[in-house]
Design a protein around this motif. Structure first.
Motif, PDB file in Angstrom:
ATOM      1  N   UNK A  58       5.598  -1.358   8.359  1.00  0.00           N
ATOM      2  CA  UNK A  58       5.106   0.034   7.917  1.00  0.00           C
ATOM      3  C   UNK A  58       6.518   0.882   7.720  1.00  0.00           C
ATOM      4  N   UNK A  59       6.608   1.071   6.444  1.00  0.00           N
ATOM      5  CA  UNK A  59       7.929   1.842   6.069  1.00  0.00           C
ATOM      6  C   UNK A  59       7.773   3.064   5.496  1.00  0.00           C
ATOM      7  N   UNK A  60       8.291   4.089   6.155  1.00  0.00           N
ATOM      8  CA  UNK A  60       8.344   5.546   6.082  1.00  0.00           C
ATOM      9  C   UNK A  60       9.434   5.968   5.137  1.00  0.00           C
TER      10      UNK A  60
ATOM     11  N   UNK B  86       3.397   1.578   2.799  1.00  0.00           N
ATOM     12  CA  UNK B  86       4.939   2.252   2.365  1.00  0.00           C
ATOM     13  C   UNK B  86       4.517   3.436   2.041  1.00  0.00           C
ATOM     14  N   UNK B  87       5.317   4.539   2.690  1.00  0.00           N
ATOM     15  CA  UNK B  87       5.025   5.983   2.347  1.00  0.00           C
ATOM     16  C   UNK B  87       6.315   6.466   1.600  1.00  0.00           C
TER      17      UNK B  87
ATOM     18  N   UNK C 296       9.603   1.301  10.210  1.00  0.00           N
ATOM     19  CA  UNK C 296      10.549   2.198  10.035  1.00  0.00           C
ATOM     20  C   UNK C 296       9.984   3.801   9.732  1.00  0.00           C
ATOM     21  N   UNK C 297      10.098   4.469  10.889  1.00  0.00           N
ATOM     22  CA  UNK C 297       9.481   5.726  11.081  1.00  0.00           C
ATOM     23  C   UNK C 297      10.316   6.863  10.984  1.00  0.00           C
ATOM     24  N   UNK C 298       9.950   7.671  10.127  1.00  0.00           N
ATOM     25  CA  UNK C 298      10.783   9.094   9.742  1.00  0.00           C
ATOM     26  C   UNK C 298      12.326   8.849   9.771  1.00  0.00           C
TER      27      UNK C 298
ATOM     28  N   UNK D  26       0.805  -1.178   0.044  1.00  0.00           N
ATOM     29  CA  UNK D  26      -0.069  -0.084  -0.034  1.00  0.00           C
ATOM     30  C   UNK D  26       0.797   1.250  -0.011  1.00  0.00           C
ATOM     31  N   UNK D  27       0.617   2.268  -1.009  1.00  0.00           N
ATOM     32  CA  UNK D  27       1.543   3.206  -1.244  1.00  0.00           C
ATOM     33  C   UNK D  27       0.997   4.366  -0.524  1.00  0.00           C
TER      34      UNK D  27
END
Lengths: 318, 316
Positions: free
Chosen positions: B160-162, B192-193, B83-85, B34-35
């Motif tokens: 969750x990959x930022x 994924x952001x 992986x956040x910020x 999910x982008x």
């Protein structure tokens, strides 16, 4: 506080939540279920200890503390090498720390002198650095968010941090005491100990009292450790938290010396610190020592709760 | 369809009164890559922090793996790698010790398998050789890899990959994309952001677009890209004639730039766009010389610009 309570059942979750968490993971996880041993929760505390004590900064602080008795010992040795007495023969050894005059007769007194010299400033400063940096330093480095999504659990992380800080209090005190004992034994004679009350006890008994005094000194720092931890939850800057905690120590020490404020003195955390000398009386004089420990307990309860309320309700945006 | 992340009316207003996330209704299907797209300052990171229980929502609910956050954090988060910020490491510890520390923070992680799992995670991101090096000596790309390794310490149901490819060289980006595909192939849902639209288009099956704290759209990447029509582009020595003929044939928004004429393929009546073949024949019939003729594929970027009405400007 209401937000803290909302968060707490799962978001922070102290040890009582362990059973529930295990069951919850089983219900919600399906294939992802892992058996959880209650002992594993101590892994964070062990990790906290190794992380703290492998850090160069911690070792440097302990090194500086261990150097204080060396300096005192050498200074006294040099000053008395001509056969004179400490403090130029003044009746009470001038205005220096307690017990200085007895060191030349008995190296064991270097332990008491070094603890009396470091407890007002050096020890609390070192504890202020470790406690102040505990949460704020992690927030500053961004590692706090990864610990929390691991998930460390906010209450569990705070308890681990506090426990590790208390271990540091003990380690710092022992660094001073052990270093003083070694230096005292090398530079001065050892032997029977003359108590403040004038009686004589054997060297072995004196050593036991030294251990007891070291433990009381370490326990004197419990309140400050909680205060530092609370300050640490207020900011995302480790430096600011350390500076604030050390600043508070100095401010409170100054307040404690202003006679006009004697009404508040019994409530200041350093007020009974030097009461450990009463353990060198024969028999023990416990009153002020117990007052000190009680005061530390009150500080730990008040600021520990404040730190918990703040930390469990805090938005982690760093 | 099982939903791995679901938010209802999720709202975050910061203490200063700034509305960072505004009534967000997000649904991330299980098994999807999910982008999560949006300009800087659009509320992506605040959303991710609420999903991970780091920030308390002002209003609305967020459910991850079917359970409400942040209340169920202790049950949910062991199954989520994040992986956040960007990565955050202990500079004075080496890579391996950093992972050991993060792993021991997880009360569900078995200490007996800890070293093996850390070694495996290092291997997976290609850091085995650098595992003994102090993290402060790592390059940004190596830190990013170590952050990913921390997210892969356990088998996860959700990652969750930022911005996971931030700071990586092209080779590193390729490896991460391959890794994401591999994990998705194993059944892990990946959220994924990224600001790299290319990347989203290459890896993601689904996407959502945020701007100014609001969700503009969400759906499969194919649906989103199909939302914008392709543009007709003609290269010709006779741009004026070409533009006139195309307008007559029903092409709208015709613009001329040098020898290049472009326009929207009009939707004639009930939904059928004009056939490019007919347009070409029309141009030739009118004696317009054509050097090149084609329909530019609608990319996610077009969809994005159409939706946000802007490029990647920082929202004010």
């Amino acid at each position: 506080m209401s937000r803290a309570e909302v968060l707490e059942p799962g978001g922070g979750g102290g040890d009582p939540a362990d059973g529930r968490r295990g069951a919850g993971a089983g219900a919600g996880a399906g294939a992802g279920t892992r058996p959880v041993s209650p002992l594993w929760t101590f892994g964070l505390f062990r990790s906290e200890l190794t992380t703290t004590f492998r850090r160069w900064r911690t070792l440097a602080l302990l090194g500086v503390l261990a150097a204080v008795p060396v300096l005192i010992g050498i200074a006294i040795k040099i000053e008395t090498s001509d056969g004179g007495s400490v403090g130029g023969g003044g009746p009470e050894g001038g205005g220096g720390p307690a017990f200085l005059t007895q060191i030349t007769n008995n190296g064991l007194f270097l332990v008491f002198a070094a603890l009396a010299a470091t407890l007002p400033v050096f020890l609390p400063m070192a504890v202020g650095v470790i406690a102040g940096d505990a949460v704020a330093g992690e927030a500053n480095g961004g590692t706090l968010r990864y610990l929390l999504v691991a998930p460390a659990g906010r209450t569990r992380l705070l308890l681990a941090k506090y426990a590790a800080t208390l271990v540091f209090c003990l380690a710092a005190t022992l660094a001073v005491a052990v270093s003083a004992l070694i230096v005292g034994a090398l530079l001065f004679p050892l032997g029977d100990v003359t108590t403040i009350s004038g009686t004589t006890i054997s060297f072995g008994d004196g050593l036991v009292r030294a251990v007891l005094i070291a433990l009381v000194v370490a326990a004197s720092l419990i309140g400050l450790a909680a205060l530092g931890l609370f300050v640490s939850t207020l900011t995302n800057s480790g430096i600011a938290a350390m500076a604030t905690t050390v600043g508070l120590v100095i401010t409170v020490q100054i307040l404690d010396t202003i006679p006009q404020l004697h009404g508040i003195h019994p409530y200041l955390f350093p007020h009974y610190w030097l009461s450990f000398a009463d353990l060198l009386r024969e028999p023990f004089y416990w009153d002020d020592v117990l007052r000190n420990l009680g005061l530390q307990g009150v500080y730990a309860a008040v600021f520990g709760s404040a730190a918990w309320a703040r930390f469990t309700a805090k938005d982690i945006s760093a | 369809m099982t939903v791995v992340i679901e938010t209802r009316g999720l709202t975050k207003r910061y203490r200063g009164g700034q509305l960072a996330v505004d009534r967000l209704d997000l649904a991330v299907p299980a098994g999807s890559v999910f982008g999560f797209l949006g300009p800087n300052g659009s509320g992506k990171t605040t959303t991710i922090r609420m999903l991970m229980g780091l920030i308390e929502p002002t209003a609305g609910t967020a459910a991850v793996l079917g359970r409400t956050m942040p209340r169920a954090a202790r049950a949910v988060l062991p199954q989520v790698g994040a992986l956040i910020e960007g990565p955050a490491l202990y500079g004075y510890l080496n890579g391996r010790d950093n992972l050991l520390r993060y792993d021991s923070a997880d009360p569900t992680a078995d200490p007996r398998t800890r070293r093996a799992r850390v070694a495996e995670a290092l291997e997976r991101v290609g850091l085995t050789a650098a595992g003994g090096k102090k993290a402060k000596a790592y390059s940004l790309g190596m830190k990013q890899r170590l952050g990913l390794a921390a997210a892969l310490l356990q088998p996860r149901r959700l990652l969750v990959l930022d911005e996971p490819t931030n700071g990586l060289d092209p080779q590193g980006m390729r490896e991460i994309r391959a890794l994401v595909r591999e994990l998705a192939g194993e059944g892990t849902t990946v959220f994924l952001s990224s600001h790299l639209l290319d990347e989203i288009e290459q890896v993601c099956t689904h996407a959502a677009v945020m701007a100014r704290g609001r969700l503009l759209t969400q759906g499969t990447v194919a649906e989103l890209a199909a939302g914008t029509r392709g543009r007709l582009a003609v290269t010709t020595p006779d741009p004026a004639d070409a533009a006139r003929v195309l307008k007559e044939l029903g092409v709208t928004d015709v613009t001329v730039a040098g020898d290049r004429v472009s326009g929207e393929l009009a939707v004639s009546g009930e939904g059928e766009p004009a056939d490019p073949a007919e347009l070409n024949a029309g141009l030739v019939r009118a004696g317009v010389r054509v050097r090149a003729f084609g329909v530019e594929r609608a990319s996610l970027e077009d969809a994005f610009v159409a939706l946000t009405g802007e490029g990647f400007d920082v929202a004010g």
